[in-house]
Design a protein around this motif. Structure first.
Motif, PDB file in Angstrom:
ATOM      1  N   ARG A  17     -12.902   6.986  -6.286  1.00 55.76           N
ATOM      2  CA  ARG A  17     -13.571   7.662  -5.187  1.00 55.76           C
ATOM      3  C   ARG A  17     -14.132   6.565  -4.295  1.00 55.76           C
ATOM      4  N   THR A  30      -4.574  12.266  -4.009  1.00 58.76           N
ATOM      5  CA  THR A  30      -4.948  12.290  -5.412  1.00 58.76           C
ATOM      6  C   THR A  30      -3.924  13.116  -6.169  1.00 58.76           C
ATOM      7  N   LYS A  48      -5.670   9.124   1.558  1.00 63.32           N
ATOM      8  CA  LYS A  48      -6.461   9.826   0.548  1.00 63.32           C
ATOM      9  C   LYS A  48      -5.560  10.838  -0.160  1.00 63.32           C
ATOM     10  N   GLU A 101     -19.834   4.618   2.467  1.00 63.07           N
ATOM     11  CA  GLU A 101     -18.563   5.241   2.083  1.00 63.07           C
ATOM     12  C   GLU A 101     -17.647   5.458   3.283  1.00 63.07           C
TER      13      GLU A 101
END
Length: 168
Positions: free
Chosen positions: A111, A145, A143, A129
């Motif tokens: 993350r 996943t 991004k 972040e």
């Protein structure tokens, strides 16, 4: 009061009035202002033509003397220096590319929060972040996943379930 900075002698007012051909409106305005000074006008009159103050006129004269008409073009501001240098970015890309090891990294997926903690521990650079997300994106990563699956999932039971399910 100090003396006015003199203008270059290799240009004339008529040369600067050809500023209409320029596509940069700011440069055209500055060249026309300098043409008024070449014609014998005061710096105050030139400041009124350019809609600026005397200090700005002086800055433009210095820029014109240094680089000619090209010195009067607005350039892109340099911006802030990057938080991570090239070697640190390569190390960040390498750690993302290698993937995760639960024992070594202590996380099951990267993350931004985990990457920020890794960057802070490794390089001593504290990043937000969102800043780290932009850095990761500039490095060429997206991004993405993987779909999560349970660690005790049985692949044979899944194939058996798929074969016995009725089509819709």
């Amino acid at each position: 009061m100090s003396a006015a900075v003199s203008l270059r002698t290799d240009f004339a007012a008529d040369d600067l009035r050809l500023a209409r051909a320029s596509r940069d409106a700011g440069q055209s305005r500055r060249l026309l202002m300098l043409a008024a000074v070449y014609d014998g006008g005061s710096r105050m009159e030139a400041a009124r033509i350019g809609a600026v103050g005397l200090q700005t006129v002086r800055d433009w004269v210095l820029a014109f003397n240094a680089a000619g008409p090209a010195g009067l073009i607005d350039r892109k501001a340099p911006g802030n220096r990057p938080n991570l240098d090239a070697a640190q970015r390569r190390a960040l890309a390498r750690i993302i590319e290698e993937g995760l090891d639960l024992d070594r990294n202590g996380v099951v997926r990267w993350r931004l929060k985990d990457l920020a903690a890794w960057v802070c521990a490794r390089f001593g650079v504290s990043l937000d972040e969102s800043t780290l997300g932009r850095t990761v994106k500039q490095t060429g990563f997206r991004k993405l996943t993987v779909r999560p699956c349970h660690h005790e999932q049985d692949p044979a039971a899944l194939t058996a379930l798929k074969k016995t399910s009725l089509p819709p």
